[in-house]
Design an enzyme around this catalytic site. Structure first.
Site, mmCIF file in Angstrom:
data_model
loop_
_atom_site.group_PDB
_atom_site.id
_atom_site.type_symbol
_atom_site.label_atom_id
_atom_site.label_comp_id
_atom_site.label_asym_id
_atom_site.label_seq_id
_atom_site.Cartn_x
_atom_site.Cartn_y
_atom_site.Cartn_z
ATOM 1 C CB CYS A 202 -0.936 0.002 1.198
ATOM 2 S SG CYS A 202 -2.098 -1.370 1.125
ATOM 3 C CG HIS B 225 -3.402 3.397 1.355
ATOM 4 N ND1 HIS B 225 -3.668 2.894 0.109
ATOM 5 C CD2 HIS B 225 -3.534 2.364 2.240
ATOM 6 C CE1 HIS B 225 -3.943 1.606 0.231
ATOM 7 N NE2 HIS B 225 -3.870 1.264 1.504
ATOM 8 C CG ASN C 152 -6.674 -1.211 0.095
ATOM 9 O OD1 ASN C 152 -5.955 -0.703 -0.766
ATOM 10 N ND2 ASN C 152 -6.201 -1.633 1.250
HETATM 11 O O1 UT7 Z 1 -4.136 -1.405 3.017
HETATM 12 C C1 UT7 Z 1 -3.737 -2.429 3.852
HETATM 13 C C2 UT7 Z 1 -4.085 -2.138 5.199
HETATM 14 N N1 UT7 Z 1 -5.337 -2.736 5.583
HETATM 15 C C3 UT7 Z 1 -6.032 -2.127 6.500
HETATM 16 O O2 UT7 Z 1 -5.690 -1.051 6.904
HETATM 17 C C4 UT7 Z 1 -7.235 -2.821 7.103
HETATM 18 C C5 UT7 Z 1 -7.223 -2.587 8.585
HETATM 19 N N2 UT7 Z 1 -8.255 -3.291 9.319
HETATM 20 C C6 UT7 Z 1 -9.577 -3.051 9.163
HETATM 21 O O3 UT7 Z 1 -9.960 -2.279 8.323
HETATM 22 C C7 UT7 Z 1 -10.560 -3.734 10.102
HETATM 23 O O4 UT7 Z 1 -9.853 -4.397 11.120
HETATM 24 C C8 UT7 Z 1 -11.529 -4.699 9.385
HETATM 25 C C9 UT7 Z 1 -12.507 -3.925 8.531
HETATM 26 C C10 UT7 Z 1 -10.769 -5.691 8.544
HETATM 27 C C11 UT7 Z 1 -12.324 -5.510 10.416
HETATM 28 O O5 UT7 Z 1 -12.999 -4.662 11.295
HETATM 29 P P1 UT7 Z 1 -12.985 -4.943 12.871
HETATM 30 O O6 UT7 Z 1 -13.857 -3.945 13.481
HETATM 31 O O7 UT7 Z 1 -11.549 -4.955 13.291
HETATM 32 O O8 UT7 Z 1 -13.660 -6.351 12.960
HETATM 33 P P2 UT7 Z 1 -13.084 -7.710 13.565
HETATM 34 O O9 UT7 Z 1 -11.985 -8.236 12.735
HETATM 35 O O10 UT7 Z 1 -12.816 -7.516 15.026
HETATM 36 O O11 UT7 Z 1 -14.333 -8.645 13.418
HETATM 37 C C12 UT7 Z 1 -15.506 -8.448 14.156
HETATM 38 C C13 UT7 Z 1 -16.491 -9.545 13.812
HETATM 39 C C14 UT7 Z 1 -15.891 -10.934 13.931
HETATM 40 O O12 UT7 Z 1 -16.895 -11.785 14.418
HETATM 41 P P3 UT7 Z 1 -16.921 -12.194 15.983
HETATM 42 O O13 UT7 Z 1 -15.623 -12.909 16.213
HETATM 43 O O14 UT7 Z 1 -17.027 -10.927 16.724
HETATM 44 O O15 UT7 Z 1 -18.132 -13.066 16.064
HETATM 45 C C15 UT7 Z 1 -15.567 -11.310 12.495
HETATM 46 O O16 UT7 Z 1 -15.591 -12.697 12.280
HETATM 47 O O17 UT7 Z 1 -16.903 -9.411 12.443
HETATM 48 C C16 UT7 Z 1 -16.696 -10.640 11.751
HETATM 49 N N3 UT7 Z 1 -16.369 -10.340 10.360
HETATM 50 C C17 UT7 Z 1 -17.325 -10.123 9.433
HETATM 51 N N4 UT7 Z 1 -18.655 -10.115 9.507
HETATM 52 C C18 UT7 Z 1 -19.333 -9.828 8.383
HETATM 53 C C19 UT7 Z 1 -15.149 -10.206 9.778
HETATM 54 N N5 UT7 Z 1 -15.293 -9.896 8.476
HETATM 55 C C20 UT7 Z 1 -16.627 -9.840 8.234
HETATM 56 C C21 UT7 Z 1 -17.385 -9.567 7.097
HETATM 57 N N6 UT7 Z 1 -18.727 -9.559 7.217
HETATM 58 N N7 UT7 Z 1 -16.826 -9.267 5.903
#
Ligand code: UT7
Length: 337
Positions: free
Chosen positions: A113, A264, A294
């Site tokens: 990125c 970004h 992204n």
């Molecule tokens: O350019 C490269 C750099 N990349 C980034 O900067 C990305 C950085 N990270 C993020 O943007 C966020 O961490 C995410 C958008 C990927 C995830 O958001 P989050 O608020 O950190 O969610 P999480 O990973 O803590 O997941 C929360 C819940 C989980 O379920 P449980 O364990 O709470 O039951 C996940 O399994 O959401 C679930 N989950 C989803 N649910 C529906 C994860 N992905 C999805 C999805 N749809 N696509």
């Protein structure tokens, strides 16, 4: 020493729009979850016959046209991508003949990125030392062919899209203000101890297997990206803040001096948090992630093209860009448009 300036930009995204509801048909996710966590509404995906250098070509052609140069003036190609046409050679080598160019150096930049700002820094250095005069820098990605589009991969799959953005960077001639550098400075960083927080393990010589890629790797999905989302998010906000402030300090500038922030596009929430923390007015931050997701190395040059079209990026605007991604790598730059 010479100075360098961006003299034209271009972009290209595939026609096929994939909405959050489309994704919800193939994995357990929802429009509400994706919007709330990332701000993404839709992204573009290519059709199977299209390669990353095909996308790059279209963005480059527009950048060359907008720069008003003859493509034969280009003396170096820099291609930032993590989704190359093939494992090797680099995608710049596939792009060069498509552009109808020959013999000029064709270099791939693999900084994820942060790839576009790393490439900009390399181009600036090449120009400042007099090695090259007119450089084509492109960031292009086809993520759709490398995502796990099942519920197992949903945390990553919903975030990424396909697209390309390009700029032409040229030595500033004396009458164009060589003393007043257009690219003020670039600042590059990496912290490889976090390399596995966002990575694709295969194919790879570090897998401890005889072959870089075998059936077991495929079955285990090791060629799909894996991400520790929360850790990446927290580091992105912190590092982008830090390197942006450093760029301002190095140039004796204040946040208020910047006309437009082109960050970004990894997650709308990251950019909103960054703006909130630094007290940057919302209208000065130009985001495109809602439409394209992204696109990794392509997000900043796509942002440039869209901001020009929207009338937000004008001749003379002072712009700051910052990026963070896999590696970890992060980078910032300030430039006069
Ligand atoms: O350019 C490269 C750099 N990349 C980034 O900067 C990305 C950085 N990270 C993020 O943007 C966020 O961490 C995410 C958008 C990927 C995830 O958001 P989050 O608020 O950190 O969610 P999480 O990973 O803590 O997941 C929360 C819940 C989980 O379920 P449980 O364990 O709470 O039951 C996940 O399994 O959401 C679930 N989950 C989803 N649910 C529906 C994860 N992905 C999805 C999805 N749809 N696509």
């Amino acid at each position: 020493m010479y100075q360098s300036e961006i003299i034209g930009c271009g972009m290209y995204v595939p026609e096929k729009i994939v909405t959050n509801n489309d994704l919800a048909q193939v994995m357990e996710t929802s429009h509400e979850w994706i919007i709330q966590r990332s701000g993404i509404e839709e992204r573009r995906w290519v059709t199977p016959e299209v390669s990353t250098s095909d996308l790059a070509l279209k963005a480059c052609e527009e950048a060359i046209k907008n720069a008003g140069i003859d493509k034969k003036e280009i003396d170096c190609i820099l291609f930032a991508t993590i989704s190359p046409d093939h494992d090797f050679p680099g995608s710049a080598c596939f792009l060069q003949p498509k552009l109808g160019l020959t013999e000029i150096p064709a270099i791939d930049v693999r900084q994820q990125c942060s790839g576009f700002i790393y490439g900009l820094s390399m181009a600036d250095a090449f120009i400042k030392t007099g090695q090259y005069k007119t450089i084509l820098l492109v960031g292009a990605e086809i993520h759709s062919k490398g995502l796990d589009k099942t519920t197992r991969g949903r945390d990553v799959a919903v975030l990424f899209g396909d697209g390309a953005g390009a700029v032409v960077i040229r030595r500033a001639e004396a009458q164009n203000g060589a003393k007043d550098s257009k690219i003020f400075s670039t600042h590059l960083f990496a912290e490889g101890v976090h390399a596995k927080e966002l990575w694709a393990a295969a194919p790879g010589s570090g897998l401890g297997s005889e072959l870089r890629m075998n059936h077991e790797h495929v079955e285990a999905g090791l060629f799909f990206p894996q991400m520790n989302g929360k850790k990446v998010f927290a580091n992105a906000v912190r590092r982008m803040c830090e390197c942006l402030m450093l760029a301002l300090e190095k140039n004796n500038l204040k946040l208020e001096d910047i006309d437009l922030f082109l960050f970004h596009q990894a997650n709308l929430r990251i950019n909103q948090m960054l703006a909130q923390e630094l007290k940057i007015p919302e209208e000065k931050v130009f985001n495109t992630i809602m439409k394209y997701g992204n696109t990794t190395a392509a997000t900043i040059p796509i942002g440039m093209s869209e901001a020009v079209k929207a009338g937000k990026l004008k001749k003379g605007s002072l712009v700051a860009s910052a990026a963070f991604g896999s590696g970890f790598t992060w980078a910032s730059t300030i430039y006069r448009w």
